[in-house]
Design an enzyme around this catalytic site. Structure first.
Site, PDB file in Angstrom:
ATOM      1  N   TYR A  66       0.854  -1.195   0.000  1.00 40.93           N
ATOM      2  CA  TYR A  66       0.000   0.000   0.000  1.00 40.93           C
ATOM      3  C   TYR A  66       0.885   1.238   0.000  1.00 40.93           C
ATOM      4  O   TYR A  66       1.893   1.295   0.702  1.00 40.93           O
ATOM      5  CB  TYR A  66      -0.906   0.019   1.228  1.00 40.93           C
ATOM      6  CG  TYR A  66      -2.311  -0.438   0.950  1.00 40.93           C
ATOM      7  CD1 TYR A  66      -3.141   0.282   0.090  1.00 40.93           C
ATOM      8  CD2 TYR A  66      -2.820  -1.592   1.540  1.00 40.93           C
ATOM      9  CE1 TYR A  66      -4.429  -0.129  -0.164  1.00 40.93           C
ATOM     10  CE2 TYR A  66      -4.106  -2.007   1.290  1.00 40.93           C
ATOM     11  CZ  TYR A  66      -4.917  -1.283   0.432  1.00 40.93           C
ATOM     12  OH  TYR A  66      -6.188  -1.687   0.171  1.00 40.93           O
ATOM     13  N   ASP A 243      -7.371  15.213 -23.572  1.00 47.18           N
ATOM     14  CA  ASP A 243      -7.398  13.764 -23.375  1.00 47.18           C
ATOM     15  C   ASP A 243      -6.706  13.140 -24.585  1.00 47.18           C
ATOM     16  O   ASP A 243      -7.275  13.069 -25.674  1.00 47.18           O
ATOM     17  CB  ASP A 243      -8.849  13.283 -23.269  1.00 47.18           C
ATOM     18  CG  ASP A 243      -8.968  11.771 -23.122  1.00 47.18           C
ATOM     19  OD1 ASP A 243      -7.928  11.080 -23.159  1.00 47.18           O
ATOM     20  OD2 ASP A 243     -10.107  11.281 -22.982  1.00 47.18           O
ATOM     21  N   THR A 272      -3.943   7.287 -21.332  1.00 51.94           N
ATOM     22  CA  THR A 272      -3.686   5.908 -20.933  1.00 51.94           C
ATOM     23  C   THR A 272      -2.259   5.556 -21.310  1.00 51.94           C
ATOM     24  O   THR A 272      -1.616   6.249 -22.107  1.00 51.94           O
ATOM     25  CB  THR A 272      -4.645   4.935 -21.643  1.00 51.94           C
ATOM     26  OG1 THR A 272      -4.579   5.181 -23.055  1.00 51.94           O
ATOM     27  CG2 THR A 272      -6.071   5.122 -21.167  1.00 51.94           C
ATOM     28  N   LYS A 275      -3.012   1.379 -25.471  1.00 48.88           N
ATOM     29  CA  LYS A 275      -3.353   1.918 -26.789  1.00 48.88           C
ATOM     30  C   LYS A 275      -2.082   2.159 -27.612  1.00 48.88           C
ATOM     31  O   LYS A 275      -1.214   1.308 -27.665  1.00 48.88           O
ATOM     32  CB  LYS A 275      -4.202   3.187 -26.650  1.00 48.88           C
ATOM     33  CG  LYS A 275      -5.535   2.977 -25.913  1.00 48.88           C
ATOM     34  CD  LYS A 275      -6.377   4.231 -25.987  1.00 48.88           C
ATOM     35  CE  LYS A 275      -7.733   4.053 -25.323  1.00 48.88           C
ATOM     36  NZ  LYS A 275      -7.676   4.115 -23.848  1.00 48.88           N
ATOM     37  N   ARG A 281      -1.966  -1.604 -19.006  1.00 48.84           N
ATOM     38  CA  ARG A 281      -3.252  -0.922 -18.847  1.00 48.84           C
ATOM     39  C   ARG A 281      -3.154   0.006 -17.635  1.00 48.84           C
ATOM     40  O   ARG A 281      -2.902  -0.423 -16.517  1.00 48.84           O
ATOM     41  CB  ARG A 281      -4.392  -1.923 -18.655  1.00 48.84           C
ATOM     42  CG  ARG A 281      -4.600  -2.819 -19.864  1.00 48.84           C
ATOM     43  CD  ARG A 281      -5.898  -3.596 -19.760  1.00 48.84           C
ATOM     44  NE  ARG A 281      -7.034  -2.684 -19.806  1.00 48.84           N
ATOM     45  CZ  ARG A 281      -7.581  -2.220 -20.923  1.00 48.84           C
ATOM     46  NH1 ARG A 281      -7.068  -2.556 -22.096  1.00 48.84           N
ATOM     47  NH2 ARG A 281      -8.612  -1.411 -20.878  1.00 48.84           N
TER      48      ARG A 281
END
Length: 479
Positions: A66, A243, A272, A275, A281
């Site tokens: 964490y 974006d 991202t 892509k 991812r």
């Protein structure tokens, strides 16, 4: 087989054996996924193939830690190694894109966009309100002050590209959180050309007066003039948010330069890492120094604990994208998209904007008497993986659609060039011409059911297999 391929193959074989001992169905599904990806023409514009080092990096004990907060300022002890991982990933991202600040914690593109939105709200609305009220944090506000601030947040306006023009769900679509948290106005494209009409966009922005102007797309097959978007944002006092999830690889690979590169013009950029960037991812945010401290609050503002193992994989992907070979790849992605578009058009397929300037092509399949859903399904039956997508003013809506979106990043990663993509265009056209919609029981035109002429799907599969076998995916990896 090279020593590297042999070593990696052994690693994956042993890994799947360990998984199989615990839950064989998961191991079987993992093997099947590789088989499926190897055996189909992957043309989904938002998908790619991460490198084996990137994939391996995600399977480590970094997953067990964490690390809420940011590097050097965590809410948990013992995060020194996560700090290193995050610092290295952010360093590579800054250097790759020439950005002043990089935040690599977002788990996905939507998370990255939410961080961007709330960071802009915090910078533009919260900070001035706190200063006006003489408070250091929202905890210092009275309940009455806090209610006023909450109401002010909820009154803000965002302006982004409409879904049917090529925008994304997170650009203000009513069913997405972005369309619920903001007062929203969409801009479209010229009905005749399908291109962004910057003059009309400016006129609409003057009337609507958005706090945030969103540039970027998920299904717009052309480039954007970000200098012009900056001028529009400045004229109406808006923050320019870009974006670039779809075209980040073309920015990283120096295909988009000058006024087509959003980094020098945008206040905040979200993306991202998969892509066209060909990483794991996940998501990330770039920003100017002015917005950096607000973006840095992504956790706990809208994110939970960062995925340290994925941040490590992002670091590798950014490092890979800084190599000259990635620039060659990115240019090939764009070149292949033009070949694919030209191959489709010369065979009679209608394309939105009559071509492409980026990595994707948007087909209007209504001329074949098909819905996007029918075309997508028929192509899948034939070994061609695509996704249906709305076209401007789509009469079939966002579910059935009239379009199919295809892209070149994944097959370019496999080594496809001009000859292969012209053949792909031929295969797609053959399937569309051989597909017939099936009427409903009541005799009305059907939107989902279809038939394919005998033998076409099998012939397409066979032709696709020849192309794929000549350009293997992860050569030398045997499971």
């Amino acid at each position: 087989m090279s020593d590297f391929a042999s070593t990696v193959s052994g690693i994956y074989q042993q890994t799947l054996s360990v998984i199989e001992a615990v839950e064989p169905r998961i191991a079987a599904a993992t093997r099947a996924e590789l088989t499926d990806q190897r055996g189909s023409l992957k043309l989904i514009a938002s998908e790619n193939y991460a490198s084996l080092p990137v994939l391996l990096t995600m399977g480590t004990w970094l997953s067990d830690k964490y690390a809420e907060g940011t590097s050097g300022h965590r809410f948990y002890a013992g995060c020194q190694n996560v700090d290193t991982v995050e610092d290295v990933a952010a360093e590579h991202a800054r250097e790759l894109f020439g950005a002043e600040y990089a935040y690599v914690q977002p788990h996905s593109g939507i998370d990255a966009n939410l961080v961007a939105y709330w960071s802009i709200l915090a910078h533009r609305i919260e900070s001035p309100a706190l200063e006006r009220l003489g408070a250091k944090t929202v905890n210092d506000l009275s309940e009455e002050d806090w209610e006023d601030l909450r109401a002010t947040f909820n009154a803000q306006k965002v302006m982004g590209m409409s879904l049917d023009a090529g925008g994304h769900l997170t650009h203000g679509f009513r069913h997405n959180i972005s369309g619920k948290m903001f007062r929203q106005h969409s801009y479209g494209t010229n009905p005749e050309t399908g291109l962004i009409d910057y003059d009309k966009l400016l006129a609409d922005a003057r009337e609507f007066q958005p706090l945030i102007l969103v540039a970027g797309y998920s299904a717009y097959p052309r480039r954007v003039n970000f200098a012009r978007m900056r001028e529009i944002a400045d004229e109406v006092g808006a923050t320019l948010f870009v974006d670039m999830a779809h075209f980040a690889g073309l920015v990283a690979g120096k295909v988009f330069t000058g006024e087509e590169n959003p980094i020098p013009y945008a206040d905040v950029v979200a993306s991202t890492t998969h892509k066209s960037l060909r990483g794991p991812r996940g998501g990330f945010v770039l920003a100017t120094k002015e917005y950096a401290s607000s973006v840095d609050r992504g956790c706990p503002m809208v994110l939970g604990g960062p995925l340290s193992h994925v941040m490590a994989a992002k670091a590798l992907a950014f490092a890979e994208a800084r190599q000259q070979s990635f620039q060659v790849y990115a240019q090939q992605v764009a070149d292949n998209a033009k070949v694919l578009a030209e191959g489709l058009m010369k065979r009679g397929v209608k394309l939105v904007t009559d071509g492409t300037d980026n990595h994707l092509v948007l087909m209007d399949v209504s001329s074949f008497g098909l819905t996007g859903r029918q075309a997508e399904s028929a192509l899948l039956d034939s070994g061609v993986v695509t996704n249906r997508n709305s076209v401007p003013n789509d009469p079939n809506g966002a579910w059935y659609t009239s379009g199919v979106r295809i892209g070149t990043p994944a097959l370019t990663s496999r080594g496809f060039g001009a000859a292969e993509f012209d053949k792909v265009a031929e295969l797609i056209t053959d399937v569309l011409k051989a597909t017939t919609p099936v009427a409903t029981a009541a005799g009305a035109p059907g939107k989902a059911k279809y038939t394919i002429a005998d033998g076409v799907a099998a012939r397409t599969h066979a032709a696709a297999s020849e192309l794929l076998d000549a350009n293997p995916l992860y050569p030398g990896l045997e499971l």
